[in-house]
Design a protein around this motif. Structure first.
Motif, mmCIF file in Angstrom:
data_model
loop_
_atom_site.group_PDB
_atom_site.id
_atom_site.type_symbol
_atom_site.label_atom_id
_atom_site.label_comp_id
_atom_site.label_asym_id
_atom_site.label_seq_id
_atom_site.Cartn_x
_atom_site.Cartn_y
_atom_site.Cartn_z
ATOM 1 N N VAL A 159 27.670 35.424 38.560
ATOM 2 C CA VAL A 159 28.835 36.237 38.939
ATOM 3 C C VAL A 159 29.309 35.852 40.331
ATOM 4 O O VAL A 159 30.431 36.172 40.741
ATOM 5 C CB VAL A 159 28.506 37.743 38.888
ATOM 6 N N ALA A 160 28.437 35.173 41.086
ATOM 7 C CA ALA A 160 28.801 34.637 42.402
ATOM 8 C C ALA A 160 27.839 33.503 42.702
ATOM 9 O O ALA A 160 26.661 33.559 42.340
ATOM 10 C CB ALA A 160 28.705 35.714 43.478
ATOM 11 N N LYS A 161 28.322 32.447 43.361
ATOM 12 C CA LYS A 161 27.458 31.300 43.628
ATOM 13 C C LYS A 161 27.967 30.505 44.815
ATOM 14 O O LYS A 161 29.134 30.610 45.218
ATOM 15 C CB LYS A 161 27.385 30.386 42.403
ATOM 16 N N ALA A 162 27.061 29.703 45.385
ATOM 17 C CA ALA A 162 27.411 28.797 46.484
ATOM 18 C C ALA A 162 26.445 27.626 46.429
ATOM 19 O O ALA A 162 25.271 27.786 46.077
ATOM 20 C CB ALA A 162 27.320 29.506 47.819
ATOM 21 N N ASP A 171 28.953 35.714 48.646
ATOM 22 C CA ASP A 171 29.448 37.087 48.764
ATOM 23 C C ASP A 171 29.722 37.639 47.369
ATOM 24 O O ASP A 171 30.280 36.940 46.508
ATOM 25 C CB ASP A 171 30.743 37.138 49.582
ATOM 26 N N TRP A 172 29.345 38.889 47.170
ATOM 27 C CA TRP A 172 29.517 39.493 45.848
ATOM 28 C C TRP A 172 29.955 40.939 45.988
ATOM 29 O O TRP A 172 29.343 41.716 46.704
ATOM 30 C CB TRP A 172 28.199 39.420 45.070
ATOM 31 N N ASN A 173 31.043 41.262 45.295
ATOM 32 C CA ASN A 173 31.510 42.646 45.239
ATOM 33 C C ASN A 173 30.634 43.409 44.250
ATOM 34 O O ASN A 173 30.574 43.062 43.075
ATOM 35 C CB ASN A 173 32.977 42.687 44.801
ATOM 36 N N VAL A 174 29.943 44.417 44.736
ATOM 37 C CA VAL A 174 28.928 45.114 43.936
ATOM 38 C C VAL A 174 29.525 45.733 42.675
ATOM 39 O O VAL A 174 30.548 46.409 42.713
ATOM 40 C CB VAL A 174 28.244 46.209 44.778
#
Length: 240
Positions: A159-162, A171-174
């Motif tokens: 759902v989020a990666k780097a 950064d990830w919106n909860v």
């Protein structure tokens, strides 16, 4: 001067002396004013701190997770599944996870995935799940497997990666539901060591800080007025 006049003068002097001393009422007023002042300063301090935290680092608060180093000779390390939407009573708004490798030239991948998707990607991959960290090392479970068949950056599990060389931040919106954080080498090789830093944004932090600071200042002004009102009244009485 008659005896009656002398008696009246003596009682008047006694009254003035008593009114100028520390009566129970005056002591109570000072104690109440002091307590109100302490509460006011506490509220104002909390409000100012909240505003300062909201103004620094894009509003992210360091959760102090980077005290311990993590190391594995497997292909990945992952956290236990957790619900970020339940942390701090659901106040976490955004999460920021940074993995800083021991060797800055190491190619690093950091990802956040829903529990089912993380399990699917790591099913046949040798990895460790870190349960707890102490100065002596991690408490972890090792899962057998081999090299990942798909490079992490190419998977749709996240759902989020780097990814890239050196420290990587995601950064990830909860959102609701169980998630896991995964760190591994972006080239799919085994062996990784470094530190993990987790920071979070608290929903409404600036608003809460403003309310607390304003309430503290108003209460402080009220406590000052409370403390000086009787001396002012006495001064007015003497000049009248």
């Amino acid at each position: 001067m008659t005896d009656m006049d002398a008696g009246l003068s003596t009682r008047a002097a006694d009254t003035d002396t008593t009114s100028g001393g520390w009566t129970a009422g005056r002591i109570s007023a000072v104690v109440i004013g002091g307590v109100l002042s302490l509460v006011a300063l506490t509220l104002a301090g909390l409000g100012a701190t909240a505003l300062a935290m909201g103004a620094q680092n894009d509003g992210y608060i360091d959760l102090g997770t980077d005290r311990y180093a993590h190391q594995t000779d497997t292909y990945a390390m992952t956290s236990d599944a957790w619900r970020a939407d339940k942390d701090m009573g659901g106040l976490f708004e955004d999460l920021r996870i940074t993995f800083t490798p021991k060797d800055e030239s190491t190619p690093v991948f950091v990802g956040i995935a829903e529990k089912a998707d993380a399990s699917r990607y790591l099913k046949s991959v040798e990895h460790v799940t870190i349960h707890d960290s102490k100065p002596q090392g991690d408490t972890a479970s090792k899962h057998s497997g081999g090299k990942p068949s798909t490079m992490p950056e190419q998977s749709d599990a996240w759902v989020a990666k780097a990814a890239g060389k050196g420290a990587q931040t995601v950064d990830w919106n909860v959102k609701s539901g169980e998630v896991q954080a995964v760190a591994m080498r972006s080239d799919g090789a085994s062996g990784l060591s470094g530190h993990v830093n987790v920071a979070a944004k608290v929903a409404g932090l600036t608003w809460m800080g403003t309310v607390l600071l304003a309430a503290g200042l108003v209460l402080l002004a009220g406590s000052v007025i409370w403390l000086i009102r009787k001396p002012v009244r006495r001064a007015r009485g003497r000049t009248a």
